[in-house]
Design an enzyme around this catalytic site. Structure first.
Site, PDB file in Angstrom:
ATOM      1  N   ASP A  31       0.864  -1.184   0.000  1.00 10.26           N
ATOM      2  CA  ASP A  31       0.000   0.000   0.000  1.00 10.26           C
ATOM      3  C   ASP A  31       0.893   1.224   0.000  1.00 10.26           C
ATOM      4  O   ASP A  31       1.972   1.197   0.603  1.00 10.26           O
ATOM      5  CB  ASP A  31      -0.905  -0.009   1.258  1.00 10.26           C
ATOM      6  CG  ASP A  31      -2.172   0.802   1.047  1.00 10.26           C
ATOM      7  OD1 ASP A  31      -2.061   2.014   0.783  1.00 10.26           O
ATOM      8  OD2 ASP A  31      -3.274   0.223   1.144  1.00 10.26           O
ATOM      9  N   SER A 124     -16.982  -3.051  -9.352  1.00 11.04           N
ATOM     10  CA  SER A 124     -18.034  -2.316  -8.640  1.00 11.04           C
ATOM     11  C   SER A 124     -19.355  -2.425  -9.382  1.00 11.04           C
ATOM     12  O   SER A 124     -19.379  -2.541 -10.622  1.00 11.04           O
ATOM     13  CB  SER A 124     -17.607  -0.850  -8.560  1.00 11.04           C
ATOM     14  OG  SER A 124     -18.690  -0.044  -8.198  1.00 11.04           O
ATOM     15  N   THR A 126     -21.035  -0.118 -10.030  1.00 15.46           N
ATOM     16  CA  THR A 126     -21.106   1.076 -10.881  1.00 15.46           C
ATOM     17  C   THR A 126     -20.998   0.700 -12.369  1.00 15.46           C
ATOM     18  O   THR A 126     -21.469   1.445 -13.226  1.00 15.46           O
ATOM     19  CB  THR A 126     -20.017   2.101 -10.466  1.00 15.46           C
ATOM     20  OG1 THR A 126     -20.296   3.339 -11.097  1.00 15.46           O
ATOM     21  CG2 THR A 126     -18.627   1.662 -10.842  1.00 15.46           C
ATOM     22  N   TYR A 148     -14.309   7.283 -12.709  1.00 13.34           N
ATOM     23  CA  TYR A 148     -14.019   6.165 -11.798  1.00 13.34           C
ATOM     24  C   TYR A 148     -14.637   4.869 -12.331  1.00 13.34           C
ATOM     25  O   TYR A 148     -13.962   3.839 -12.449  1.00 13.34           O
ATOM     26  CB  TYR A 148     -14.558   6.472 -10.385  1.00 13.34           C
ATOM     27  CG  TYR A 148     -14.634   5.238  -9.517  1.00 13.34           C
ATOM     28  CD1 TYR A 148     -13.481   4.603  -9.074  1.00 13.34           C
ATOM     29  CD2 TYR A 148     -15.879   4.680  -9.172  1.00 13.34           C
ATOM     30  CE1 TYR A 148     -13.555   3.446  -8.292  1.00 13.34           C
ATOM     31  CE2 TYR A 148     -15.955   3.531  -8.401  1.00 13.34           C
ATOM     32  CZ  TYR A 148     -14.791   2.919  -7.966  1.00 13.34           C
ATOM     33  OH  TYR A 148     -14.873   1.772  -7.211  1.00 13.34           O
ATOM     34  N   LYS A 152     -13.033   1.100 -13.864  1.00 18.25           N
ATOM     35  CA  LYS A 152     -13.405  -0.269 -13.484  1.00 18.25           C
ATOM     36  C   LYS A 152     -13.801  -1.082 -14.728  1.00 18.25           C
ATOM     37  O   LYS A 152     -13.403  -2.239 -14.885  1.00 18.25           O
ATOM     38  CB  LYS A 152     -14.559  -0.253 -12.481  1.00 18.25           C
ATOM     39  CG  LYS A 152     -14.185   0.289 -11.124  1.00 18.25           C
ATOM     40  CD  LYS A 152     -13.207  -0.631 -10.393  1.00 18.25           C
ATOM     41  CE  LYS A 152     -12.678  -0.032  -9.116  1.00 18.25           C
ATOM     42  NZ  LYS A 152     -11.521  -0.700  -8.566  1.00 18.25           N
ATOM     43  N   ASN A 178     -22.826  -1.860  -2.003  1.00 19.45           N
ATOM     44  CA  ASN A 178     -22.407  -0.737  -1.144  1.00 19.45           C
ATOM     45  C   ASN A 178     -21.839  -1.226   0.197  1.00 19.45           C
ATOM     46  O   ASN A 178     -22.594  -1.460   1.136  1.00 19.45           O
ATOM     47  CB  ASN A 178     -23.590   0.206  -0.891  1.00 19.45           C
ATOM     48  CG  ASN A 178     -23.993   0.950  -2.151  1.00 19.45           C
ATOM     49  OD1 ASN A 178     -24.305   0.331  -3.165  1.00 19.45           O
ATOM     50  ND2 ASN A 178     -23.981   2.259  -2.109  1.00 19.45           N
ATOM     51  N   ASN A 197     -18.495  11.491   0.548  1.00 17.73           N
ATOM     52  CA  ASN A 197     -19.516  11.481  -0.508  1.00 17.73           C
ATOM     53  C   ASN A 197     -20.576  10.457  -0.193  1.00 17.73           C
ATOM     54  O   ASN A 197     -21.713  10.579  -0.578  1.00 17.73           O
ATOM     55  CB  ASN A 197     -18.899  11.050  -1.847  1.00 17.73           C
ATOM     56  CG  ASN A 197     -17.894  12.042  -2.344  1.00 17.73           C
ATOM     57  OD1 ASN A 197     -18.218  13.205  -2.477  1.00 17.73           O
ATOM     58  ND2 ASN A 197     -16.685  11.581  -2.614  1.00 17.73           N
ATOM     59  N   ASN A 198     -20.149   9.411   0.484  1.00 20.23           N
ATOM     60  CA  ASN A 198     -21.047   8.269   0.682  1.00 20.23           C
ATOM     61  C   ASN A 198     -21.925   8.457   1.910  1.00 20.23           C
ATOM     62  O   ASN A 198     -21.580   9.175   2.846  1.00 20.23           O
ATOM     63  CB  ASN A 198     -20.235   6.972   0.805  1.00 20.23           C
ATOM     64  CG  ASN A 198     -19.525   6.648  -0.485  1.00 20.23           C
ATOM     65  OD1 ASN A 198     -18.314   6.698  -0.542  1.00 20.23           O
ATOM     66  ND2 ASN A 198     -20.272   6.349  -1.519  1.00 20.23           N
TER      67      ASN A 198
END
Ligand code: NAD
Ligand code: UDP
Length: 331
Positions: A31, A124, A126, A148, A152, A178, A197-198
């Site tokens: 990371d 996702s 999305t 974004y 994906k 989610n 945002n979420n």
């Protein structure tokens, strides 16, 4: 089996590391802490009582990633690393394409070099854009509405092409719905530094008094109470989904990871208030641009093929999300 976890200090990655260690996998974490903190690594060790190697690198750095593969015999990779904020991706598309695509290409080239051909990828829901019907099945048409989401979809395409070119690869694309909640220990969870945002991180910040109220984006949708409906899944359930995916890696596979159940914004807010015994003030505002009314998964394929079924409730998700923030007093 040794699993490299990219983005392993992040929200979903850290919970997956815990489940991997609890299931006796060896892990190596990479990371760059662009959206996480190094102390998460110690917390994973504390929860599990197990040790593992971790490296602070940007996985777009091929030389450094190569060195990690040279030092460790990696059998499989779970690839979480990437940027994930929809709004930011609209403002900084190049940053999103560069990081999400470049990191994946670099990872795949290095995996190929070391003959490591087992991959689980974080996609996702999305990628379904605005679905024509519900629940959403894996074979629904794909489209995106922001950079974004496009990263994906592009990565899914890259992985499908790679598989066509080399059938030795085993690749599973997991389309998350989610994810919310936190580990029940309260040691790891989600608490963004920026204005969230979420929905769930925002609810939490209202509950702790950091924000005055939640804006509910529209109450005139064709849903149970007019507010938006989503398929919220506890992050620990989601993490367990990765173990199932790893156990069943075989060819190219695609699964939804959700609960199959839709919950409205008001239902989530009310449940949160009730289980945590805390008020959450809200106001109804205009719809958010680009939002869809409702989105929930058909979860049959994941259950039938890899035996995955989410078990935690909305109550669990609300309790654990709040507990994490209270315990860490980051407000
Ligand atoms: P996160 O931001 O908490 O975790 C991502 C981690 O990757 C962070 O720790 C970050 O520091 C690291 N990272 C980013 N770019 C890197 C790079 N180039 N090199 C090394 N490390 C890098 O996000 P998350 O919520 O845990 O999401 C994990 C994955 O799941 C992401 O790919 C995200 O797009 C996807 N996803 C998330 C959601 C969600 O709602 N959280 C939903 C669907 C899909
Ligand atoms: N939402 C809201 N207020 C907020 C954030 C989100 O009303 O401050 C609503 C949003 O319109 C959607 C639901 O909550 O109906 C979930 O939004 P989130 O951004 O968490 O997930 P996504 O829309 O990306 O699935």
């Amino acid at each position: 089996m040794k699993v490299l976890v990219t983005g392993g200090a992040g929200f979903i990655g850290s919970h997956t590391c815990v489940e991997l260690l609890n299931n006796n996998y060896d892990i190596v974490v990479v990371d760059n802490y662009s959206n996480s903190k190094p102390e998460v690594i110690d917390k994973i060790k504390k929860i599990t009582g197990k040790d593992f190697k971790n490296y602070e690198i940007d996985i777009c750095d091929k030389e450094k990633l190569d060195k990690i593969f040279a030092e460790n015999k990696i059998d499989a990779v779970i690839h979480f690393a990437g940027y994930k904020a929809v709004g930011e991706s609209v403002k900084k598309p190049l940053m999103y394409y560069r990081n999400n695509i470049d990191s994946t290409l670099t990872l795949l080239e290095v995996m190929n070099k070391y003959n490591c051909k087992n991959l689980v990828f974080s996609s996702s829901a999305t990628v379904y854009g605005s679905p024509n019907s519900l629940p959403i099945k894996e074979d629904f048409p794909l489209s995106t509405t922001n950079p974004y989401g496009t990263t994906k979809l592009m990565i899914e395409g890259i992985l499908k092409d790679l598989y066509i070119s080399d059938k030795d690869f085993n690749i599973t694309l997991l389309r998350y719905f989610n994810p919310i909640g936190a580990h029940e220990s309260g040691l790891i969870g989600e608490n963004p530094n920026d204005i969230p945002n979420n929905l769930m991180p925002y609810i939490v910040k209202v509950a702790t008094g950091e924000y005055d109220h939640l804006n509910i984006f529209g109450n005139d949708y064709d849903t149970i109470d007019g507010t938006g409906v989503r398929d919220y899944i506890h992050v620990v359930d989601l993490a367990i989904g990765h173990i199932k995916a790893l156990e069943h890696l075989n060819g190219l596979r695609i699964y939804n990871l959700g609960t199959g159940k839709g919950t409205s914004v008001l239902e989530l807010v009310n449940t949160f208030s009730k289980v945590n015994n805390v008020p959450v003030k809200y106001e109804i505002t205009d719809r958010r641009a680009g939002d869809i009314a409702a989105c929930y998964a058909d979860v049959k394929k994941a259950f039938n093929e890899i035996g995955f079924k989410a078990t935690k409730t909305i109550e669990d998700m609300c309790r654990d999300a709040y507990n994490f923030v209270i315990q860490n007093k980051k407000y």
